[in-house]
Design a protein around this motif. Structure first.
Motif, PDB file in Angstrom:
ATOM      1  N   TYR A 224       0.914  -1.094   0.043  1.00 17.11           N
ATOM      2  CA  TYR A 224       0.272  -0.045  -0.135  1.00 17.11           C
ATOM      3  C   TYR A 224       0.792   1.176   0.013  1.00 17.11           C
ATOM      4  CZ  TYR A 224      -3.425  -3.409   1.420  1.00 17.11           C
ATOM      5  OH  TYR A 224      -4.129  -4.448   1.694  1.00 17.11           O
ATOM      6  N   SER A 225       0.489   2.236  -0.806  1.00 14.15           N
ATOM      7  CA  SER A 225       1.261   3.502  -0.799  1.00 14.15           C
ATOM      8  C   SER A 225       0.292   4.632  -0.826  1.00 14.15           C
ATOM      9  CB  SER A 225       2.251   3.642  -1.996  1.00 14.15           C
ATOM     10  OG  SER A 225       1.521   3.247  -3.086  1.00 14.15           O
ATOM     11  N   THR A 226       0.726   5.901  -0.575  1.00 15.96           N
ATOM     12  CA  THR A 226      -0.120   7.036  -0.528  1.00 15.96           C
ATOM     13  C   THR A 226       0.547   8.274  -0.600  1.00 15.96           C
ATOM     14  OG1 THR A 226      -2.509   8.023   0.144  1.00 15.96           O
ATOM     15  CG2 THR A 226      -0.592   7.229   1.862  1.00 15.96           C
ATOM     16  N   LYS A 227      -0.024   9.259  -0.970  1.00 20.54           N
ATOM     17  CA  LYS A 227       0.342  10.624  -0.833  1.00 20.54           C
ATOM     18  C   LYS A 227      -0.788  11.457  -0.718  1.00 20.54           C
ATOM     19  CE  LYS A 227       2.294  14.616  -3.265  1.00 20.54           C
ATOM     20  NZ  LYS A 227       2.759  15.365  -4.508  1.00 20.54           N
ATOM     21  N   LEU A 228      -0.886  11.656   0.943  1.00 20.29           N
ATOM     22  CA  LEU A 228      -2.240  12.130   1.405  1.00 20.29           C
ATOM     23  C   LEU A 228      -1.869  13.810   1.254  1.00 20.29           C
ATOM     24  CD1 LEU A 228      -2.841  10.207   4.652  1.00 20.29           C
ATOM     25  CD2 LEU A 228      -3.777   9.954   2.568  1.00 20.29           C
ATOM     26  N   VAL A 229      -3.079  14.335   0.884  1.00 23.59           N
ATOM     27  CA  VAL A 229      -2.747  16.035   0.414  1.00 23.59           C
ATOM     28  C   VAL A 229      -3.939  16.820   1.232  1.00 23.59           C
ATOM     29  CG1 VAL A 229      -1.411  15.882  -1.601  1.00 23.59           C
ATOM     30  CG2 VAL A 229      -3.950  16.025  -1.680  1.00 23.59           C
ATOM     31  N   ALA A 230      -3.582  17.872   1.744  1.00 22.26           N
ATOM     32  CA  ALA A 230      -4.688  18.727   2.141  1.00 22.26           C
ATOM     33  C   ALA A 230      -4.229  20.070   2.724  1.00 22.26           C
ATOM     34  CB  ALA A 230      -5.491  17.961   3.508  1.00 22.26           C
TER      35      ALA A 230
ATOM     36  N   GLU B 201       3.776  11.156   2.529  1.00 21.77           N
ATOM     37  CA  GLU B 201       3.959  10.199   1.573  1.00 21.77           C
ATOM     38  C   GLU B 201       4.295   8.760   2.249  1.00 21.77           C
ATOM     39  OE1 GLU B 201       5.660  10.581  -2.576  1.00 21.77           O
ATOM     40  OE2 GLU B 201       5.395  12.970  -2.041  1.00 21.77           O
ATOM     41  N   PHE B 202       3.747   7.657   2.097  1.00 24.35           N
ATOM     42  CA  PHE B 202       4.287   6.790   2.996  1.00 24.35           C
ATOM     43  C   PHE B 202       3.986   5.375   2.150  1.00 24.35           C
ATOM     44  CE2 PHE B 202       0.550   7.692   4.942  1.00 24.35           C
ATOM     45  CZ  PHE B 202      -0.196   6.699   5.280  1.00 24.35           C
ATOM     46  N   ALA B 203       4.627   4.421   2.201  1.00 24.43           N
ATOM     47  CA  ALA B 203       4.280   2.925   1.738  1.00 24.43           C
ATOM     48  C   ALA B 203       4.658   1.984   2.793  1.00 24.43           C
ATOM     49  CB  ALA B 203       5.016   2.755   0.674  1.00 24.43           C
ATOM     50  N   PHE B 204       3.835   0.974   2.643  1.00 24.03           N
ATOM     51  CA  PHE B 204       3.841  -0.352   3.819  1.00 24.03           C
ATOM     52  C   PHE B 204       3.313  -1.573   3.221  1.00 24.03           C
ATOM     53  CE2 PHE B 204       0.112   1.954   4.282  1.00 24.03           C
ATOM     54  CZ  PHE B 204      -0.978   0.911   4.568  1.00 24.03           C
ATOM     55  N   GLU B 205       3.556  -2.713   3.872  1.00 22.95           N
ATOM     56  CA  GLU B 205       2.958  -3.862   3.369  1.00 22.95           C
ATOM     57  C   GLU B 205       2.173  -4.494   4.615  1.00 22.95           C
ATOM     58  OE1 GLU B 205       6.064  -5.392   0.385  1.00 22.95           O
ATOM     59  OE2 GLU B 205       6.408  -6.056   2.178  1.00 22.95           O
ATOM     60  N   LEU B 206       0.936  -5.160   4.040  1.00 20.99           N
ATOM     61  CA  LEU B 206       0.342  -6.028   4.905  1.00 20.99           C
ATOM     62  C   LEU B 206       0.112  -7.476   4.422  1.00 20.99           C
ATOM     63  CD1 LEU B 206      -2.607  -3.804   5.819  1.00 20.99           C
ATOM     64  CD2 LEU B 206      -0.673  -4.071   7.070  1.00 20.99           C
ATOM     65  N   TYR B 207       0.075  -8.494   5.294  1.00 15.70           N
ATOM     66  CA  TYR B 207      -0.275  -9.821   4.782  1.00 15.70           C
ATOM     67  C   TYR B 207      -1.459 -10.052   4.616  1.00 15.70           C
ATOM     68  CZ  TYR B 207       4.766 -10.474   6.437  1.00 15.70           C
ATOM     69  OH  TYR B 207       6.146 -10.478   6.386  1.00 15.70           O
ATOM     70  N   ASN B 208      -1.740 -10.749   3.657  1.00  9.55           N
ATOM     71  CA  ASN B 208      -2.866 -11.401   3.412  1.00  9.55           C
ATOM     72  C   ASN B 208      -3.278 -12.808   4.149  1.00  9.55           C
ATOM     73  OD1 ASN B 208      -3.734  -9.452   1.239  1.00  9.55           O
ATOM     74  ND2 ASN B 208      -2.537 -10.519  -0.195  1.00  9.55           N
ATOM     75  N   TRP B 209      -3.699 -12.559   5.178  1.00  7.51           N
ATOM     76  CA  TRP B 209      -3.802 -13.835   6.305  1.00  7.51           C
ATOM     77  C   TRP B 209      -4.726 -14.737   6.002  1.00  7.51           C
ATOM     78  CZ3 TRP B 209       0.125 -13.976   9.290  1.00  7.51           C
ATOM     79  CH2 TRP B 209       0.961 -13.290   9.838  1.00  7.51           C
ATOM     80  N   THR B 210      -5.810 -14.305   5.121  1.00  6.82           N
ATOM     81  CA  THR B 210      -6.438 -15.386   4.416  1.00  6.82           C
ATOM     82  C   THR B 210      -6.086 -16.262   3.590  1.00  6.82           C
ATOM     83  OG1 THR B 210      -8.399 -13.708   4.875  1.00  6.82           O
ATOM     84  CG2 THR B 210      -8.731 -15.484   3.331  1.00  6.82           C
ATOM     85  N   ASN B 211      -5.401 -15.624   2.713  1.00  8.34           N
ATOM     86  CA  ASN B 211      -4.667 -16.618   1.828  1.00  8.34           C
ATOM     87  C   ASN B 211      -3.488 -17.433   2.441  1.00  8.34           C
ATOM     88  OD1 ASN B 211      -6.008 -15.489  -0.183  1.00  8.34           O
ATOM     89  ND2 ASN B 211      -4.611 -13.947  -0.956  1.00  8.34           N
ATOM     90  N   ILE B 212      -2.903 -16.520   3.306  1.00  6.08           N
ATOM     91  CA  ILE B 212      -1.914 -17.483   4.065  1.00  6.08           C
ATOM     92  C   ILE B 212      -2.464 -18.617   4.913  1.00  6.08           C
ATOM     93  CG2 ILE B 212      -0.183 -17.353   5.979  1.00  6.08           C
ATOM     94  CD1 ILE B 212       0.330 -14.518   5.254  1.00  6.08           C
ATOM     95  N   TYR B 213      -3.785 -18.413   5.329  1.00  4.79           N
ATOM     96  CA  TYR B 213      -4.423 -19.596   6.271  1.00  4.79           C
ATOM     97  C   TYR B 213      -4.764 -20.713   5.259  1.00  4.79           C
ATOM     98  CZ  TYR B 213      -4.456 -16.508  10.333  1.00  4.79           C
ATOM     99  OH  TYR B 213      -4.096 -15.628  11.174  1.00  4.79           O
ATOM    100  N   ILE B 214      -5.415 -20.345   4.071  1.00  4.31           N
ATOM    101  CA  ILE B 214      -5.869 -21.391   2.959  1.00  4.31           C
ATOM    102  C   ILE B 214      -4.603 -22.102   2.524  1.00  4.31           C
ATOM    103  CG2 ILE B 214      -6.711 -21.509   0.807  1.00  4.31           C
ATOM    104  CD1 ILE B 214      -8.569 -19.162   1.232  1.00  4.31           C
ATOM    105  N   ILE B 215      -3.443 -21.372   2.144  1.00  7.93           N
ATOM    106  CA  ILE B 215      -2.403 -22.114   1.698  1.00  7.93           C
ATOM    107  C   ILE B 215      -1.625 -22.904   2.632  1.00  7.93           C
ATOM    108  CG2 ILE B 215       0.147 -21.799   0.877  1.00  7.93           C
ATOM    109  CD1 ILE B 215      -0.899 -19.354  -0.400  1.00  7.93           C
ATOM    110  N   GLY B 216      -1.658 -22.499   3.973  1.00  5.30           N
ATOM    111  CA  GLY B 216      -0.989 -23.017   5.238  1.00  5.30           C
ATOM    112  C   GLY B 216      -2.103 -24.436   5.337  1.00  5.30           C
ATOM    113  N   GLY B 217      -3.375 -24.298   5.362  1.00  2.80           N
ATOM    114  CA  GLY B 217      -4.470 -25.266   5.610  1.00  2.80           C
ATOM    115  C   GLY B 217      -4.122 -26.441   4.680  1.00  2.80           C
TER     116      GLY B 217
END
Length: 268
Positions: free
Chosen positions: A102-108, A233-249
């Motif tokens: 995820y990335s964004t440039k928040l302006v106001a 401006e900032f960028a970061f990552e988040l895990y798709n836990w649903t996909n991880i659980y499905i793949i793990g299972g």
């Protein structure tokens, strides 16, 4: 402020607080009631804010999934428009199997606030309606005067030339006085207001232009003043836990099936 959690839920909040001695004891009386109702329609909870020294109000909006306010193909987002419902998104997202970026440039524009002073209030009447008017029409010269001297700043027009009395107050002086007044008021308000943007992430940010950061890069802070334009401006990552659980299972299930086949093969 923005709190983003590892499960992709997030909370967006605004705290507008000032020194009550600057704006009066009843800070919340300055809030437009119609605007509050509009915030509520956009899903914000509006409550009073008071930490002892600063008073104001707080807007809070809870978002179940950050993907609901994320899109692709757009990099800049106006946080003010998001608040009033004109903007639906806050982030650009690049989706992956195990995690999203995820990335964004928040302006106001933080200077776009009603300070209770309107430039219209300083308008001066430029029409010539006083009893000291000295202008008269002359059939030969077009415009002439009936007196050689100005009285109380009256304008004398001789032929094509125009002069003013030295004591006449000009629009430039009025504009300068208004500018000085509003600059002083802005500085006073800025010194008594806590204006900052805080982003709390579950993991360290990939990049940002924050004024400062702490908690190992998980907390990003932009310090602002009343005349600043937010450009965060900032960028970061988040895990798709649903996909991880499905793949793990699925992997665990495959392993169990293999073990069963192996055991049954040995028993034959």
């Amino acid at each position: 402020n923005m709190d983003i959690n590892s499960d992709k839920s997030m909370e967006l909040s605004y705290i507008i607080a000032v020194d009550p001695t600057l704006m009066g004891n009843d800070i919340n009386s300055n809030i437009d009631t119609k605007q509050i109702e509009e915030y509520k329609k956009q899903g914000f909870e509006v409550t009073d804010f008071n930490d002892g020294d600063m008073k104001g109000y707080k807007l809070v909006k809870k978002i179940k999934n950050i993907d609901d306010v994320s899109t692709s193909g757009k990099d800049s987002f106006d946080i003010t428009k998001f608040t009033n419902g004109e903007e639906k998104y806050l982030f650009n997202v690049k989706k992956g199997l195990l995690k999203n970026k995820y990335s964004t440039k928040l302006v106001a524009d933080t200077s776009d606030r009603d300070m209770g002073v309107s430039e219209d209030d300083t308008d001066t009447d430029t029409s010539d309606t006083t009893d000291n008017d000295k202008l008269a029409l002359n059939s030969d010269d077009g415009i002439d005067t009936t007196n050689d001297n100005t009285v109380n700043g009256d304008v004398i027009i001789n032929g094509d030339s125009t002069t003013t009395d030295d004591n006449t107050t000009t629009d430039d002086n009025t504009d300068d006085d208004f500018s000085t007044f509003t600059d002083g008021l802005t500085n006073a308000m800025s010194s008594n207001m806590d204006l900052s943007l805080n982003i709390n992430l579950p993991y360290k940010a990939i990049s940002s232009n924050a004024t400062s950061s702490n908690n190992e890069g998980k907390n990003l802070i932009w310090k602002l003043n009343l005349t600043d334009t937010i450009d965060a401006e900032f960028a970061f990552e988040l895990y798709n836990w649903t996909n991880i659980y499905i793949i793990g299972g699925s992997l665990i299930l495959v392993i169990i099936i293999l073990l069963i086949v192996i055991v049954m093969g040995k028993n034959r």
